[in-house]
Motif scaffolding. Structure first.
Motif, short mmCIF file in Angstrom:
data_model
loop_
_atom_site.label_atom_id
_atom_site.label_comp_id
_atom_site.label_asym_id
_atom_site.label_seq_id
_atom_site.Cartn_x
_atom_site.Cartn_y
_atom_site.Cartn_z
N VAL A 242 32.93 52.16 41.17
CA VAL A 242 33.35 51.01 40.36
C VAL A 242 33.25 49.73 41.18
O VAL A 242 32.84 48.68 40.67
CB VAL A 242 34.78 51.22 39.83
N ASN A 243 33.61 49.79 42.45
CA ASN A 243 33.55 48.62 43.33
C ASN A 243 32.11 48.12 43.46
O ASN A 243 31.85 46.91 43.37
CB ASN A 243 34.10 49.00 44.70
N LEU B 297 38.80 48.30 38.33
CA LEU B 297 38.83 48.64 39.75
C LEU B 297 40.28 48.70 40.26
O LEU B 297 40.67 49.64 40.96
CB LEU B 297 38.02 47.63 40.55
N TRP C 171 29.70 48.51 41.38
CA TRP C 171 29.27 47.95 40.10
C TRP C 171 29.93 46.60 39.83
O TRP C 171 29.25 45.61 39.52
CB TRP C 171 29.61 48.92 38.97
N ALA C 172 31.25 46.53 39.99
CA ALA C 172 31.99 45.32 39.61
C ALA C 172 31.58 44.10 40.43
O ALA C 172 31.39 43.00 39.88
CB ALA C 172 33.49 45.58 39.75
N ALA D 52 35.74 44.67 34.50
CA ALA D 52 35.27 45.54 35.58
C ALA D 52 36.22 45.49 36.77
O ALA D 52 36.58 46.53 37.34
CB ALA D 52 33.86 45.14 36.01
N THR D 53 36.65 44.29 37.15
CA THR D 53 37.57 44.18 38.28
C THR D 53 38.97 44.65 37.92
O THR D 53 39.71 45.15 38.77
CB THR D 53 37.62 42.73 38.81
N PHE E 283 32.60 40.84 34.22
CA PHE E 283 33.24 40.86 35.54
C PHE E 283 34.74 41.06 35.44
O PHE E 283 35.33 41.77 36.28
CB PHE E 283 32.93 39.55 36.26
#
Length: 239
Positions: free
Chosen positions: A49-50, A70, A52-53, A66-67, A63
């Motif tokens: 995930v990190n 994370l 990707w984000a 996504a974060t 963004f």
């Protein structure tokens, strides 16, 4: 009992004693299989995930969720692995807030001075510019909030769960290297260096205070300075 000992020592003296003796360290001597398993699974998911984000271009609304995802991964892994302790000042019944803010300030000065050098090295500067662009192109308040939440989540997991899972194999070194390896998935060399330095300092705090509050305060305070001050410093240094 711990809080009352060495009451006459200076703050620096108490931290040195706690680091040397490990008397404040709450990491279990024999971490459970559950904790180790949860940590390993969370690291695999969190690293993915990190990667990707933090590769999402600035201005892309994806963004933000996504974060947020994370942070949720790190927090879920941290508390699913077992108890996460808050900690206190070495040998004092106080939360390590002020000392952590001062630690963050010292780190921020070092990084800001380093930014003056980095500003003139294009291959190092450009990836940092792209990451900081999320704050200038997007919603600054939301980026700042997510940065703070992720800082807390990372400390709960890396200086909480990972540190405890590695209690028998040099937890300071192990948690720092693991944190740097996860950060390396972003492909930003300076971010990896920052993670190694920050990770080492906060791991020392974890040993000295016995919990994640000190590391979390340091991480968040340092992150806020970097978020708001780094871009202007880079711009001014290369002008």
């Amino acid at each position: 009992m711990r809080a009352g000992r060495y009451a006459g020592d200076s703050p620096a003296g108490r931290y040195r004693r706690a680091l040397r003796t490990g008397e404040m360290d709450t990491a279990p001597s024999h971490p459970s299989r559950r904790r180790v398993l949860v940590v390993v699974v969370t690291l695999v998911v969190g690293a993915a995930v990190n990667a990707w984000a933090l590769r999402i271009p600035a201005g892309d609304a994806l963004f933000y969720p996504a974060t947020a995802l994370l942070a949720a991964v790190w927090l879920t892994g941290a508390f699913a692995s077992g108890p996460i302790r808050v900690g206190c000042e070495p040998y004092r019944p106080r939360r390590p807030v002020l000392s952590s803010v001062l630690t963050a300030a010292a780190l921020a000065v070092v990084f800001c001075l380093g930014a003056i050098v980095v500003a003139r090295i294009e291959p190092l500067r450009d990836p940092v510019d792209a990451l900081l662009a999320h704050a200038t192109v997007g919603n600054l308040a939301l980026v700042a909030t997510l940065t703070a939440v992720n800082g807390v989540a990372e400390e709960c997991f890396h200086r909480g769960a990972v540190y405890s899972a590695a209690a028998r194999i040099r937890p300071i070194l192990t948690s720092t290297v693991v944190y740097g390896a996860v950060t390396a998935t972003t492909g930003i060399p300076l971010l990896v260096l920052a993670a190694l330095i920050l990770g080492f300092v906060t791991a020392l705090q974890r040993r000295a205070t016995g919990g994640v509050l000190g590391p979390a305060v340091t991480h968040v305070a340092w992150s806020m300075v970097m978020l708001f001050a780094l871009a202007p410093i880079l711009d001014a240094a290369r002008a």
